[in-house]
Design a protein around this motif. Structure first.
Motif, PDB file in Angstrom:
ATOM      1  N   PHE A   1      21.017-119.300 -77.226  1.00  0.00           N
ATOM      2  CA  PHE A   1      22.176-120.187 -77.346  1.00  0.00           C
ATOM      3  C   PHE A   1      22.463-120.516 -78.800  1.00  0.00           C
ATOM      4  N   LYS A   2      21.440-120.885 -79.535  1.00  0.00           N
ATOM      5  CA  LYS A   2      21.640-121.234 -80.946  1.00  0.00           C
ATOM      6  C   LYS A   2      21.970-119.996 -81.768  1.00  0.00           C
ATOM      7  N   GLY A   3      21.451-118.870 -81.369  1.00  0.00           N
ATOM      8  CA  GLY A   3      21.631-117.662 -82.158  1.00  0.00           C
ATOM      9  C   GLY A   3      22.998-117.020 -82.031  1.00  0.00           C
ATOM     10  N   ALA A   4      23.687-117.309 -80.946  1.00  0.00           N
ATOM     11  CA  ALA A   4      24.999-116.696 -80.721  1.00  0.00           C
ATOM     12  C   ALA A   4      26.102-117.672 -81.117  1.00  0.00           C
ATOM     13  N   SER A   5      26.941-117.288 -82.050  1.00  0.00           N
ATOM     14  CA  SER A   5      28.016-118.165 -82.481  1.00  0.00           C
ATOM     15  C   SER A   5      29.254-117.966 -81.611  1.00  0.00           C
ATOM     16  N   LEU A   6      30.067-118.993 -81.537  1.00  0.00           N
ATOM     17  CA  LEU A   6      31.316-118.887 -80.779  1.00  0.00           C
ATOM     18  C   LEU A   6      32.187-117.768 -81.324  1.00  0.00           C
ATOM     19  N   ALA A   7      32.202-117.627 -82.623  1.00  0.00           N
ATOM     20  CA  ALA A   7      33.014-116.575 -83.224  1.00  0.00           C
ATOM     21  C   ALA A   7      32.549-115.197 -82.756  1.00  0.00           C
ATOM     22  N   ALA A   8      31.242-114.995 -82.692  1.00  0.00           N
ATOM     23  CA  ALA A   8      30.699-113.698 -82.261  1.00  0.00           C
ATOM     24  C   ALA A   8      31.038-113.430 -80.805  1.00  0.00           C
ATOM     25  N   ILE A   9      30.900-114.463 -79.977  1.00  0.00           N
ATOM     26  CA  ILE A   9      31.228-114.311 -78.560  1.00  0.00           C
ATOM     27  C   ILE A   9      32.717-114.007 -78.397  1.00  0.00           C
ATOM     28  N   ALA A  10      33.516-114.750 -79.135  1.00  0.00           N
ATOM     29  CA  ALA A  10      34.969-114.549 -79.051  1.00  0.00           C
ATOM     30  C   ALA A  10      35.338-113.127 -79.468  1.00  0.00           C
ATOM     31  N   GLN A  11      34.704-112.646 -80.506  1.00  0.00           N
ATOM     32  CA  GLN A  11      35.005-111.293 -80.984  1.00  0.00           C
ATOM     33  C   GLN A  11      34.681-110.257 -79.905  1.00  0.00           C
ATOM     34  N   GLU A  12      33.535-110.453 -79.241  1.00  0.00           N
ATOM     35  CA  GLU A  12      33.167-109.549 -78.140  1.00  0.00           C
ATOM     36  C   GLU A  12      34.204-109.570 -77.025  1.00  0.00           C
ATOM     37  N   ALA A  13      34.797-110.743 -76.818  1.00  0.00           N
ATOM     38  CA  ALA A  13      35.793-110.881 -75.755  1.00  0.00           C
ATOM     39  C   ALA A  13      37.199-110.586 -76.272  1.00  0.00           C
ATOM     40  N   GLU A  14      37.280-110.190 -77.540  1.00  0.00           N
ATOM     41  CA  GLU A  14      38.543-109.796 -78.164  1.00  0.00           C
ATOM     42  C   GLU A  14      39.559-110.922 -78.232  1.00  0.00           C
ATOM     43  N   LEU A  15      39.116-112.046 -78.707  1.00  0.00           N
ATOM     44  CA  LEU A  15      40.027-113.121 -79.092  1.00  0.00           C
ATOM     45  C   LEU A  15      39.370-113.945 -80.193  1.00  0.00           C
ATOM     46  N   THR A  16      40.021-114.995 -80.647  1.00  0.00           N
ATOM     47  CA  THR A  16      39.448-115.828 -81.704  1.00  0.00           C
ATOM     48  C   THR A  16      38.629-116.957 -81.095  1.00  0.00           C
ATOM     49  N   ASP A  17      37.853-117.605 -81.936  1.00  0.00           N
ATOM     50  CA  ASP A  17      37.035-118.696 -81.423  1.00  0.00           C
ATOM     51  C   ASP A  17      37.902-119.835 -80.914  1.00  0.00           C
ATOM     52  N   ALA A  18      39.016-120.076 -81.575  1.00  0.00           N
ATOM     53  CA  ALA A  18      39.928-121.123 -81.104  1.00  0.00           C
ATOM     54  C   ALA A  18      40.515-120.740 -79.748  1.00  0.00           C
ATOM     55  N   GLY A  19      40.800-119.478 -79.587  1.00  0.00           N
ATOM     56  CA  GLY A  19      41.294-119.015 -78.295  1.00  0.00           C
ATOM     57  C   GLY A  19      40.259-119.195 -77.196  1.00  0.00           C
TER      58      GLY A  19
ATOM     59  N   VAL B   1      35.236-113.630 -71.412  1.00  0.00           N
ATOM     60  CA  VAL B   1      34.493-114.542 -72.282  1.00  0.00           C
ATOM     61  C   VAL B   1      33.121-114.838 -71.687  1.00  0.00           C
ATOM     62  N   LEU B   2      33.090-115.110 -70.394  1.00  0.00           N
ATOM     63  CA  LEU B   2      31.817-115.392 -69.727  1.00  0.00           C
ATOM     64  C   LEU B   2      30.858-114.208 -69.852  1.00  0.00           C
ATOM     65  N   ALA B   3      31.391-113.011 -69.663  1.00  0.00           N
ATOM     66  CA  ALA B   3      30.545-111.817 -69.751  1.00  0.00           C
ATOM     67  C   ALA B   3      30.015-111.630 -71.169  1.00  0.00           C
ATOM     68  N   ALA B   4      30.879-111.848 -72.152  1.00  0.00           N
ATOM     69  CA  ALA B   4      30.450-111.718 -73.543  1.00  0.00           C
ATOM     70  C   ALA B   4      29.397-112.768 -73.876  1.00  0.00           C
ATOM     71  N   ALA B   5      29.617-113.973 -73.390  1.00  0.00           N
ATOM     72  CA  ALA B   5      28.660-115.048 -73.648  1.00  0.00           C
ATOM     73  C   ALA B   5      27.318-114.728 -73.012  1.00  0.00           C
ATOM     74  N   ARG B   6      27.346-114.185 -71.812  1.00  0.00           N
ATOM     75  CA  ARG B   6      26.091-113.826 -71.155  1.00  0.00           C
ATOM     76  C   ARG B   6      25.332-112.799 -71.991  1.00  0.00           C
ATOM     77  N   ARG B   7      26.055-111.790 -72.449  1.00  0.00           N
ATOM     78  CA  ARG B   7      25.412-110.756 -73.271  1.00  0.00           C
ATOM     79  C   ARG B   7      24.771-111.354 -74.510  1.00  0.00           C
ATOM     80  N   LEU B   8      25.550-112.128 -75.248  1.00  0.00           N
ATOM     81  CA  LEU B   8      25.039-112.621 -76.533  1.00  0.00           C
ATOM     82  C   LEU B   8      23.986-113.717 -76.353  1.00  0.00           C
ATOM     83  N   PHE B   9      24.183-114.588 -75.389  1.00  0.00           N
ATOM     84  CA  PHE B   9      23.146-115.589 -75.119  1.00  0.00           C
ATOM     85  C   PHE B   9      21.845-114.902 -74.704  1.00  0.00           C
ATOM     86  N   ALA B  10      21.965-113.857 -73.905  1.00  0.00           N
ATOM     87  CA  ALA B  10      20.768-113.154 -73.440  1.00  0.00           C
ATOM     88  C   ALA B  10      20.033-112.506 -74.604  1.00  0.00           C
TER      89      ALA B  10
END
Lengths: 210, 210
Positions: A41-59, A28-37
């Motif tokens: 921060f505003k442009g990357a949604s939790l759902a998008a980050i979660a998808q990159e990390a292969e889980l749901t946003d709730a997960g 999750v941290l790695a996916a967040a780094r990619r998308l935030f970069a």
DNA sequence: TCATATTCCTTGTGATCACTAGGTTTTTGA
DNA sequence: TCAAAAACCTAGTGATCACAAGGAATATGA
């Protein structure tokens, strides 16, 4: 699309629940780094980050209780990595440290993701009063004062001219690094941070030689 | 909270419908510039911009058909203003132009809002493929090539050393300007673009003197 | 005077957002 | 063997977003 085994120094045996959890958190941290970069921060949604990390946003929110917590974790992780790099640089003092800065552009190019993250997040939090803003302010201050000390040392020891202005040299060298990062990103990498940083440092030393 | 009479060269008599419309449009543009500069494109909502301009978001959308149209109008307006400034600079050539760049930091400080807008929007569109990105890429390219030409001219005429690297000098001077803008914003203005830019240009000339 | 165009509002719409509630599966330790 | 905890998921919730539809007020020009 690869490299899943990016665990942080874990003592737990692999395959266990604890190690799986840690690996997920790291993913999750790695996916967040990619998308935030890439998108900020505003442009990357939790759902998008979660998808990159292969889980749901709730997960995702099980590992990080809020998007802001995730941001702070990403920033803190980047901070640790950059601190390690800076400690190596700071084994040198005075003129040798300044000479070492010639390779700083190459260092930044070696970790494009971390560099892009830094540029994007710092710009996004330039003017707002937030924890992230205070982090970047503090980081710039540390970097500048490190350079200022080095220039002052070099002037005192006689390696460089005694009448140089350490504060001004520190501000301008910091500015060159930042500006090169911008042009490097904006040009898609075709403008080399490594080469131009070497040129700049060589020029500074040539000008300030005692 | 004030200054409502910021009309753009209008030939229509005041108080008429046409002039009122133009004034409103200008007010929306000014509000958008302020909020985009402070909070970025994604961070500023149409409703917030409209409120600053004292109308509703639907009213705003009568003047600009979409948020992206508004963004492009704000960017284009800033472009025009900066072009005028650059044309004045470009009355000089070679070394005089380079010497003139010493005051570029002071010029930027004279219009803090436009400077903040430029930094914020360029950072927000660093890596995405959009019209705004292409605009900033083109602007950087123009700026760099202007400086490169000036350095090359100065080397050819003998005002500066003949063996200088015009491209490298152009990239690094551009970088210093960008980096100073960042530190200026991040420090809340306590780091002076004007002073540090003068120092940098003086240093460059000292180093490259023939 | 009256049709028309300009300017702006009210209201609504679907999309997206961060986040919550509560359940399910799986592993773990006793 | 079994209760408990960890690690998720499904299915919402309310807020906010950019934007659309259509109407009201006003000024204009014929």
């Amino acid at each position: 699309m690869s490299e899943k085994q990016s665990k942080t120094a874990s003592s737990a045996p692999p395959g266990t629940r604890q190690s799986r959890g840690r690996a997920r958190r790291a993913a999750v941290l790695a996916a967040a780094r990619r998308l935030f970069a890439q998108q900020g921060f505003k442009g990357a949604s939790l759902a998008a980050i979660a998808q990159e990390a292969e889980l749901t946003d709730a997960g995702l929110l099980y590992h990080f209780p809020s998007k802001n917590h995730l941001l702070l974790a990403v920033v803190a992780e980047g901070d640790r990595e950059q601190d390690e790099a800076l400690e190596k640089v700071q084994t040198a003092k005075g003129l040798p440290l300044i000479e070492r800065m010639a390779e700083f552009g190459a260092d930044l190019e070696a970790d494009p993701l971390l560099t892009a993250l830094d540029v994007t997040l710092s710009a996004e939090h330039l003017q707002e009063d937030s924890e992230v803003n205070r982090y970047f302010v503090a980081r710039y201050e540390r970097f500048r004062s490190m350079l200022e000390t080095a220039f002052a040392d070099a002037a005192r020891t006689g390696d460089l001219r005694a009448d140089l202005d350490p504060a001004a040299e520190a501000v301008n060298m910091t500015a060159v690094i930042d500006g090169l990062r911008l042009q490097w990103l904006l040009s898609g990498g075709s403008i080399s941070m490594a080469q131009n940083m070497r040129d700049y440092v060589r020029g500074v030393i040539a000008r300030l030689r005692a």
